[in-house]
Design a protein around this motif. Structure first.
Motif, short mmCIF file in Angstrom:
data_model
loop_
_atom_site.label_atom_id
_atom_site.label_comp_id
_atom_site.label_asym_id
_atom_site.label_seq_id
_atom_site.Cartn_x
_atom_site.Cartn_y
_atom_site.Cartn_z
N THR A 138 -27.76 1.40 -8.76
CA THR A 138 -27.69 2.45 -7.74
C THR A 138 -29.01 2.58 -6.97
OG1 THR A 138 -26.01 3.60 -9.03
CG2 THR A 138 -27.17 4.91 -7.38
N ARG A 163 -34.45 13.42 -11.48
CA ARG A 163 -35.40 12.58 -12.23
C ARG A 163 -34.71 11.89 -13.40
NH1 ARG A 163 -39.05 17.16 -15.41
NH2 ARG A 163 -37.37 18.67 -15.62
N SER A 164 -33.42 11.53 -13.23
CA SER A 164 -32.74 10.85 -14.33
C SER A 164 -33.27 9.43 -14.49
CB SER A 164 -31.23 10.80 -14.08
OG SER A 164 -30.93 9.87 -13.07
N ILE A 166 -31.48 6.83 -14.79
CA ILE A 166 -30.64 5.82 -14.14
C ILE A 166 -30.72 5.87 -12.61
CG2 ILE A 166 -29.09 5.66 -16.13
CD1 ILE A 166 -26.98 7.10 -14.53
N HIS A 186 -37.04 18.20 -9.25
CA HIS A 186 -36.08 18.42 -10.34
C HIS A 186 -35.76 19.91 -10.43
CE1 HIS A 186 -39.74 19.57 -12.39
NE2 HIS A 186 -40.26 18.41 -11.97
N SER A 187 -35.10 20.30 -11.51
CA SER A 187 -34.61 21.69 -11.58
C SER A 187 -35.73 22.72 -11.69
CB SER A 187 -33.63 21.83 -12.74
OG SER A 187 -34.30 21.63 -13.96
N ALA A 205 -29.97 12.96 -5.76
CA ALA A 205 -29.23 12.49 -6.95
C ALA A 205 -29.29 13.57 -8.02
CB ALA A 205 -29.84 11.18 -7.46
N ILE A 206 -28.53 14.65 -7.79
CA ILE A 206 -28.58 15.77 -8.73
C ILE A 206 -27.21 16.12 -9.31
CG2 ILE A 206 -30.70 16.79 -7.85
CD1 ILE A 206 -29.09 18.73 -6.26
N GLY A 207 -26.14 15.76 -8.63
CA GLY A 207 -24.81 16.04 -9.16
C GLY A 207 -24.33 17.45 -8.87
N LYS A 208 -24.69 17.98 -7.70
CA LYS A 208 -24.22 19.32 -7.29
C LYS A 208 -23.68 19.23 -5.86
CE LYS A 208 -27.01 22.43 -10.17
NZ LYS A 208 -26.65 21.74 -11.33
N PHE A 211 -25.34 20.48 -2.15
CA PHE A 211 -26.49 21.30 -2.56
C PHE A 211 -27.58 21.31 -1.49
CE2 PHE A 211 -30.50 21.80 -4.89
CZ PHE A 211 -30.24 22.95 -5.61
N VAL A 226 -26.71 10.15 -3.11
CA VAL A 226 -26.23 9.39 -4.28
C VAL A 226 -25.11 10.16 -4.99
CG1 VAL A 226 -26.91 8.36 -6.49
CG2 VAL A 226 -28.49 8.30 -4.56
N GLY A 227 -25.08 11.46 -4.83
CA GLY A 227 -24.16 12.30 -5.59
C GLY A 227 -22.69 11.93 -5.40
N ILE A 228 -21.95 12.01 -6.51
CA ILE A 228 -20.49 11.87 -6.45
C ILE A 228 -19.92 13.07 -7.19
CG2 ILE A 228 -18.49 10.48 -7.09
CD1 ILE A 228 -20.23 8.01 -7.04
N THR A 269 -23.53 0.18 -5.46
CA THR A 269 -23.82 0.11 -6.90
C THR A 269 -23.08 -1.08 -7.52
OG1 THR A 269 -24.16 2.49 -7.02
CG2 THR A 269 -23.60 1.39 -9.08
P1 NDP Z 1 -28.30 13.68 -14.17
O1 NDP Z 1 -27.46 14.85 -14.50
O2 NDP Z 1 -28.71 12.74 -15.23
O3 NDP Z 1 -29.65 14.20 -13.46
C1 NDP Z 1 -29.59 15.19 -12.50
C2 NDP Z 1 -30.98 15.51 -12.02
O4 NDP Z 1 -30.89 16.53 -11.03
C3 NDP Z 1 -31.91 16.05 -13.10
O5 NDP Z 1 -33.18 15.43 -13.01
C4 NDP Z 1 -31.99 17.53 -12.81
O6 NDP Z 1 -33.24 18.12 -13.10
C5 NDP Z 1 -31.79 17.57 -11.32
N1 NDP Z 1 -31.24 18.85 -10.90
C6 NDP Z 1 -30.14 19.46 -11.38
N2 NDP Z 1 -29.98 20.64 -10.79
C7 NDP Z 1 -30.99 20.78 -9.91
C8 NDP Z 1 -31.38 21.80 -9.01
N3 NDP Z 1 -30.67 22.93 -8.88
N4 NDP Z 1 -32.49 21.61 -8.27
C9 NDP Z 1 -33.20 20.48 -8.39
N5 NDP Z 1 -32.88 19.47 -9.22
C10 NDP Z 1 -31.79 19.64 -9.98
O7 NDP Z 1 -27.54 12.92 -13.00
P2 NDP Z 1 -27.58 11.38 -12.52
O8 NDP Z 1 -28.93 11.03 -12.02
O9 NDP Z 1 -26.93 10.53 -13.53
O10 NDP Z 1 -26.55 11.47 -11.29
C11 NDP Z 1 -26.82 12.28 -10.17
C12 NDP Z 1 -25.62 12.21 -9.23
O11 NDP Z 1 -25.47 10.87 -8.78
C13 NDP Z 1 -24.27 12.58 -9.85
O12 NDP Z 1 -23.47 13.20 -8.86
C14 NDP Z 1 -23.66 11.24 -10.21
O13 NDP Z 1 -22.26 11.27 -10.24
C15 NDP Z 1 -24.16 10.40 -9.07
N6 NDP Z 1 -24.23 8.98 -9.37
C16 NDP Z 1 -23.75 8.13 -8.42
C17 NDP Z 1 -23.78 6.78 -8.60
C18 NDP Z 1 -23.26 5.90 -7.52
O14 NDP Z 1 -22.88 4.77 -7.79
N7 NDP Z 1 -23.26 6.35 -6.26
C19 NDP Z 1 -24.31 6.19 -9.84
C20 NDP Z 1 -24.92 7.16 -10.74
C21 NDP Z 1 -24.85 8.50 -10.50
P3 NDP Z 1 -33.82 18.29 -14.63
O15 NDP Z 1 -34.28 16.92 -15.01
O16 NDP Z 1 -34.91 19.25 -14.47
O17 NDP Z 1 -32.66 18.77 -15.46
#
Ligand code: NDP
Length: 288
Positions: A138, A163-164, A166, A186-187, A205-208, A211, A226-228, A269
């Protein structure tokens, strides 16, 4: 301003064609083994798409489906079997894994030379040292899409949301290698909108869902979403739809270029997974 939409599906298609041509020219038969534990519906779709794309580019692909109650030892045995299979050049264990299995232990058991996801500590470490390695798919795909818009990234301010291991960390590392000035958020980040507004390149890339708001985007910025996220489709009651981490319509007013969801980073990806698998086969055949 209305942003240029970066067509990830088209870029990925071209990349897959280039991979297929290279596989044929080098007379390779790359083999990709995907392991799927459990019945997670999203994972089923990803795995099916990966297998189909591999075969379309002249690769062999195998999907090993294991039940949700699989133990860590059983999965380790499967990984070991694939490590020792000379026809397998790439091993992908689909995440997330059921809770009885420690994903870090499984990732560490994969032969780093077959770790086409680039998640093994050896590959993650080599990435951080700017040494040759399997670059996670990705982040690799995100960089290709950024370069579709701008080749020279030196001195650009890049802000990564998330900051994941992956996505967030490796994409930040790649932006740093491209001579960007990188901020990882990050959060716990304070004044996130302010941080984002400084970005020439914004990677979310946060998953919200939706956002990142439109007015967080600097005029002319490159936005990589990146989010899905699957949400209810209010226009079609009872149906769902995929959206990214960025409010696409609002961000498009400010951004210079933006990736859509779906059709942006997602197809890249899979294409980069195939690229890594081909690279693994080419290295083994001594034609890399
Ligand atoms: P993770 O849940 O592992 O990490 C999410 C990150 O976002 C964390 O570092 C977290 O911070 C941060 N975060 C969460 N909430 C907030 C906030 N309110 N403000 C700021 N930062 C925040 O997710 P992934 O990295 O695995 O995936 C992210 C997104 O990307 C998802 O939607 C996933 O589905 C998508 N994805 C898409 C792919 C593609 O092929 N397009 C492949 C992989 C993922 P903290 O570390 O402090 O908790």
């Amino acid at each position: 301003m209305t942003a240029r939409i970066i067509d990830g599906a088209a870029v990925a298609k071209k990349l897959r064609q280039d991979i297929a041509a290279e596989v044929a020219a080098k007379k390779l038969t790359p083999g990709l083994a995907v392991v799927l534990v459990g019945e997670d519906p999203a994972s089923q779709v990803y795995v099916r798409n990966k297998g189909r794309a591999a075969e379309e580019t002249g690769m062999k692909s195998w999907t090993h489906r294991m039940p949700v109650e699989t133990t860590q030892d059983q999965l380790l045995a499967m990984v070991n079997q694939l490590n020792n299979d000379p026809d397998v050049h790439g091993i992908l264990v689909q995440l997330p894994l059921p809770k009885q299995i420690d994903s870090q232990i499984i990732i560490a058991a994969i032969d780093p030379a077959k770790d086409v996801d680039g998640f093994h500590p050896v590959n993650a470490g080599r990435l951080n040292l700017s040494l040759p390695c399997f670059v996670p798919c990705t982040p690799q795909g995100s960089m290709i899409l950024i370069r579709e818009v701008e080749q020279n990234l030196a001195g650009k301010k890049a802000v990564v949301l998330g900051r994941s291991n992956i996505v967030g960390k490796p994409v930040a590392q790649l932006l740093l290698q491209a001579d960007c000035t990188v901020t990882i958020t990050h959060s716990r980040t304070k004044n996130l909108p302010e941080e984002c507004r400084a970005a020439d390149i914004l990677v979310a890339a946060i998953g919200k869902p939706a956002f990142v708001k439109g007015d967080w985007v600097k005029p002319g910025a490159i936005v990589i979403d990146v989010g899905i996220n699957r949400i209810d489709d209010t226009a079609n009651p009872g149906k769902s739809k995929l959206v990214g981490d960025v409010d696409f319509a609002a961000a498009s007013v400010h951004a210079g270029a933006i990736t859509p969801v779906p059709g942006g980073v997602g197809p890249m990806t899979i294409a980069c997974l195939l690229k890594n698998t081909m690279q693994s086969a080419a290295m083994k055949a001594g034609v890399a």
